[in-house]
Design an enzyme around this catalytic site. Structure first.
Site, PDB file in Angstrom:
ATOM      1  N   CYS A 201      20.848 -20.699  56.910  1.00 10.80           N
ATOM      2  CA  CYS A 201      21.021 -20.059  58.229  1.00 10.80           C
ATOM      3  C   CYS A 201      20.096 -20.696  59.267  1.00 10.80           C
ATOM      4  CB  CYS A 201      20.663 -18.576  58.131  1.00 10.80           C
ATOM      5  SG  CYS A 201      21.691 -17.686  56.978  1.00 10.80           S
TER       6      CYS A 201
ATOM      7  N   ARG B 202      22.518 -27.707  59.647  1.00  9.24           N
ATOM      8  CA  ARG B 202      21.958 -26.966  58.504  1.00  9.24           C
ATOM      9  C   ARG B 202      23.063 -26.389  57.634  1.00  9.24           C
ATOM     10  NH1 ARG B 202      16.582 -25.277  59.460  1.00  9.24           N
ATOM     11  NH2 ARG B 202      16.899 -23.351  58.326  1.00  9.24           N
TER      12      ARG B 202
ATOM     13  N   TRP C  99      24.856 -18.955  56.907  1.00  6.77           N
ATOM     14  CA  TRP C  99      25.341 -19.636  55.693  1.00  6.77           C
ATOM     15  C   TRP C  99      25.366 -18.517  54.650  1.00  6.77           C
ATOM     16  CZ3 TRP C  99      23.220 -21.262  50.823  1.00  6.77           C
ATOM     17  CH2 TRP C  99      23.878 -22.326  50.211  1.00  6.77           C
TER      18      TRP C  99
ATOM     19  N   ASN D 201      16.990 -15.605  58.258  1.00  7.97           N
ATOM     20  CA  ASN D 201      17.282 -16.728  57.362  1.00  7.97           C
ATOM     21  C   ASN D 201      16.520 -16.449  56.070  1.00  7.97           C
ATOM     22  OD1 ASN D 201      17.902 -19.140  56.125  1.00  7.97           O
ATOM     23  ND2 ASN D 201      16.237 -20.281  57.123  1.00  7.97           N
ATOM     24  N   GLY D 202      17.223 -16.485  54.941  1.00 10.72           N
ATOM     25  CA  GLY D 202      16.566 -16.228  53.660  1.00 10.72           C
ATOM     26  C   GLY D 202      17.372 -15.229  52.848  1.00 10.72           C
TER      27      GLY D 202
ATOM     28  N   GLU E 161      22.387 -41.861  42.797  1.00 12.33           N
ATOM     29  CA  GLU E 161      22.437 -41.571  44.242  1.00 12.33           C
ATOM     30  C   GLU E 161      23.805 -41.922  44.820  1.00 12.33           C
ATOM     31  OE1 GLU E 161      20.796 -39.855  46.106  1.00 12.33           O
ATOM     32  OE2 GLU E 161      21.377 -40.487  48.127  1.00 12.33           O
TER      33      GLU E 161
ATOM     34  N   LYS F 276      26.144 -39.235  46.724  1.00 12.13           N
ATOM     35  CA  LYS F 276      26.645 -39.436  48.090  1.00 12.13           C
ATOM     36  C   LYS F 276      28.148 -39.249  48.138  1.00 12.13           C
ATOM     37  CE  LYS F 276      23.364 -39.467  50.491  1.00 12.13           C
ATOM     38  NZ  LYS F 276      22.684 -38.745  49.535  1.00 12.13           N
TER      39      LYS F 276
ATOM     40  N   GLU G 289      29.177 -35.503  47.466  1.00 12.73           N
ATOM     41  CA  GLU G 289      28.738 -34.452  48.401  1.00 12.73           C
ATOM     42  C   GLU G 289      29.414 -34.579  49.766  1.00 12.73           C
ATOM     43  OE1 GLU G 289      24.676 -34.252  49.777  1.00 12.73           O
ATOM     44  OE2 GLU G 289      24.381 -36.367  49.447  1.00 12.73           O
TER      45      GLU G 289
ATOM     46  N   HIS H 110      27.783 -44.239  24.575  1.00 12.71           N
ATOM     47  CA  HIS H 110      27.504 -42.908  24.009  1.00 12.71           C
ATOM     48  C   HIS H 110      28.413 -41.848  24.607  1.00 12.71           C
ATOM     49  CE1 HIS H 110      24.064 -44.776  22.094  1.00 12.71           C
ATOM     50  NE2 HIS H 110      23.782 -45.313  23.263  1.00 12.71           N
TER      51      HIS H 110
ATOM     52  N   LYS I  99      21.371 -28.593  54.953  1.00 10.49           N
ATOM     53  CA  LYS I  99      20.442 -29.719  55.075  1.00 10.49           C
ATOM     54  C   LYS I  99      19.132 -29.419  54.357  1.00 10.49           C
ATOM     55  CE  LYS I  99      18.958 -33.679  56.258  1.00 10.49           C
ATOM     56  NZ  LYS I  99      19.431 -34.832  55.480  1.00 10.49           N
TER      57      LYS I  99
HETATM   58  C1  AGP Z   1      21.117 -35.216  49.523  1.00 12.89           C
HETATM   59  O1  AGP Z   1      22.057 -35.960  50.269  1.00 12.89           O
HETATM   60  C2  AGP Z   1      21.230 -33.730  49.771  1.00 12.89           C
HETATM   61  N1  AGP Z   1      21.144 -33.447  51.149  1.00 12.89           N
HETATM   62  C3  AGP Z   1      20.262 -32.948  48.900  1.00 12.89           C
HETATM   63  O2  AGP Z   1      20.415 -33.358  47.564  1.00 12.89           O
HETATM   64  C4  AGP Z   1      18.769 -33.091  49.265  1.00 12.89           C
HETATM   65  O3  AGP Z   1      18.314 -34.389  48.941  1.00 12.89           O
HETATM   66  C5  AGP Z   1      17.968 -32.057  48.472  1.00 12.89           C
HETATM   67  O4  AGP Z   1      18.409 -30.770  48.861  1.00 12.89           O
HETATM   68  C6  AGP Z   1      16.458 -32.159  48.689  1.00 12.89           C
HETATM   69  O5  AGP Z   1      16.151 -31.923  50.032  1.00 12.89           O
HETATM   70  P1  AGP Z   1      14.638 -32.193  50.525  1.00 12.89           P
HETATM   71  O6  AGP Z   1      14.390 -33.662  50.409  1.00 12.89           O
HETATM   72  O7  AGP Z   1      14.616 -31.713  51.937  1.00 12.89           O
HETATM   73  O8  AGP Z   1      13.739 -31.407  49.623  1.00 12.89           O
END
Ligand code: AGP
Length: 609
Positions: A2, A27, A74, A100-101, A482, A486, A489, A505, A604
């Protein structure tokens, strides 16, 4: 997560709130709303959907007010809907709250409040806060808020106002961030600095258990006991332009292209090309302590975890120190063993990831010394760690981390070199050669970025595939992880990253012409092994895209497509192999029409568990 924005000042409140909410969109959210005090009457407007829908509704029937609150939701408790969108009101309708939370104990609180006669309109945990403040309200909003939050368990950043104690916004937090912006005769509160940058660069970051009372004359701070606090005002150097797209279609693409510069910005001033010395006094952990460490533990989540995994190879190879890499969400619940001769690296670009913050606190409880690598100044993790090394990536708006990932690897390379020098593990010639290689990385990144168009053309062929496999070994195994993250996500295509040696394996059973494989194969100590992976896949009719050195002629007729990168020190190839996997994922997602900067279900900064 949020997003919260609050404003008191002479400007058009609804407009300031809407513009602020737009700067919080990154966010991640599913509904939005604002509330204003219109001559002692609260006016609320909420929508399920995008801020543009809220803007449209306000254009049709504007809200006037002298101050107000905005929120992007959110959903955690209560489905995305207009009713569940914030702001939420108390029974009287004269008080509103945004949050938020997560309030862990909202159900028993809700039952108790209902027994005391409060009536609820929503399924949310947040509404409990509004009724609690109402319960304790005796004329002072900050006193009622102080009493109400004592009953809350969980994580919260909240802001509230009441027409019965106006004009005033009260804000407080435990867990998720809250920052107060000090403008010229105007004051703000927000979940992060982005909405504030176009108004002011003077910020006050609330700590857990602190309250900000925002009035037209200024802002007062106190603790939960009501004792007033003198808070430091930070002057942030980030500019509004940094959070604009500047001609790029998406923030993510802009941030991919910013990587050479932000890696330069993170390295510059911290290692001398002339003397070969490191200049890392800023980390706040003494050379004496670092000389003695016997082990390193790296803790992170998501992409930051992948950066930490690259850092593991850097530190092991250069400083000859064992390194454990841990998911924060697991580590925080383990009975882990730590001693004073262990360096704990905590990596988080936002500095607000709940699991990482919790792991940091658990590490400190055991007396270990955490060094944080963060990108956001004064973030919770940056403030609570003992040592600190900022990356200089600037604000990263795209939910998918890109430039902060490269910067985290740059910071880890600096730390590995620092440790290697302190422990006298590298001779002078090797040290200079490593430093020169590191300084050349940005230029080599730029060469790969100049191939963006051909990578876009290549990506077009894969937008309808449903599965992808990424393979790498040694220091590029993390890049396989990674690259898969990418792609999944932002394009929602299923993708898995594996160490090449694991193919036999299990994963090799996946191979057929329907699952393309991205093979990361710079000429390094595992090149031949990766070549065997390629032949295993080829004999099973698998389609292979390879990321390989531009002077590698052997690879050309072994795979279907090659993305070339300049050759460099094998240990530093992740800086270069990262860019093709980022661009490949970006172009596939963009061509699939995905919401690249705000992928579905993602935030984010994951400030709740
Ligand atoms: C990566 O593209 C994502 N946005 C997510 O995995 C992110 O790296 C993860 O939530 C960690 O965030 P931070 O680096 O702000 O702790």
């Amino acid at each position: 997560m949020c997003g919260i924005i609050g404003y008191i000042g002479p400007k058009s409140v609804a407009q300031v709130l809407i513009e602020g909410l737009k700067k919080l969109e990154y966010r991640g959210y599913d509904s939005a709303g604002i509330a204003v005090d219109d001559e002692n009457e609260i006016k609320v407007r909420r929508v399920k959907g995008k801020i543009s829908d809220l803007e449209e509704s306000l254009a049709k029937s504007p809200l006037q007010g002298s101050y107000g609150l905005g929120h992007t939701r959110w959903a955690t408790h209560g489905r995305p809907s207009e009713e569940n969108a914030h702001p939420h009101r108390d029974c009287t309708g004269s008080l509103v709250v945004v949050h938020n939370g997560i309030i862990e104990n909202y159900l028993p609180l809700k039952k108790k409040l209902k027994d005391e006669g409060h009536s609820f309109q929503t399924e949310t945990d947040t509404e409990v806060i509004a009724h609690l403040i109402e319960k304790y309200f005796q004329g002072s909003l900050e006193e009622a808020t102080q009493r109400a939050v004592q009953e809350l368990e969980g994580a919260y950043a909240i802001a509230a106002f009441s027409t019965q104690d106006a004009p005033k916004i009260v804000a407080t937090k435990v867990g998720p961030p809250a920052v107060v912006g000090l403008g010229e005769n105007e004051y703000f509160v927000s979940s992060d600095i982005n909405p504030l940058l176009s108004h002011t660069q003077r910020m006050v970051f609330l700590e857990d258990g602190e309250i900000a009372v925002i009035e037209p004359e200024g802002v007062r701070f106190s603790d939960f006991k009501g004792s007033s606090l003198e808070k430091r005002v930070d002057y942030l150097t980030w500019t509004p332009l940094m959070i604009e797209k500047e001609g790029f279609k998406h923030f993510m693409l802009k941030e991919i292209f910013e990587q050479p510069q932000v890696v330069r910005d993170t390295i510059t001033g911290r290692v001398s090309l002339d003397s070969g010395e490191m200049c890392l006094d800023e980390i706040g952990i003494s050379a004496e302590f670092l000389k003695k460490i016997k082990k390193t533990v790296i803790i992170a989540c998501g992409t930051s975890y992948h950066a930490g995994l690259v850092g593991k190879y850097f530190i092991e190879t250069l400083a000859d120190i064992p390194v454990d890499i841990e998911y924060a969400s697991e580590y925080r619940y383990r009975d882990f063993i730590l001693d004073r001769e262990t360096l704990v690296l905590v990596i988080s670009q936002s500095g607000e990831t709940a699991d990482v913050l919790a792991a940091l606190r658990a590490v400190k409880k055991r007396g270990a010394v955490p060094l944080a690598i963060c990108n956001v100044k004064n973030s919770s993790i940056a403030r609570e760690a003992e040592g600190l090394l900022y990356t200089h990536a600037g604000p990263e708006i795209g939910v998918a981390a890109t430039k902060t990932f490269s910067d985290q690897m740059a910071a880890l390379a600096l730390i590995a070199l620092h440790l290697a020098q302190l422990k006298e593990k590298v001779d002078s010639e090797t040290n200079f050669s490593l430093i020169e290689d590191l300084h050349r990385i940005p230029y080599r990144m730029e060469k790969i970025l100049s191939q963006a168009e051909s990578i876009e053309k290549l990506a077009r062929r894969f937008i309808s595939f449903s599965h992808f496999l990424y393979l790498g070994r040694w220091v590029n195994y993390p890049i396989a992880l990674e690259g898969a993250l990418k792609l999944k996500e932002i394009s929602y295509i299923h993708a898995e990253g594996y160490p090449g040696g694991e193919m036999k394996h299990g994963p090799i059973a996946l191979i057929d012409e329907k699952i393309p494989t991205m093979v990361i194969i710079p000429r390094d100590r595992v090149y031949e092994k990766m070549m065997s992976n390629i032949s295993e896949i080829k004999t099973r009719l698998g389609y292979i895209l390879a990321i390989a050195f531009e002077d590698d002629k052997e690879i050309q007729d072994k795979v279907d497509k090659v993305i070339s990168i300049p050759s460099t020190n094998p240990l530093f190839t992740p800086f270069l192999t990262t860019i093709p996997v980022q661009l490949f994922a970006y172009y596939i997602a963009a061509m699939r029409g995905a919401d690249v900067d705000q992928p579905r279900n993602l935030a984010k900064s994951v400030t709740v568990e």
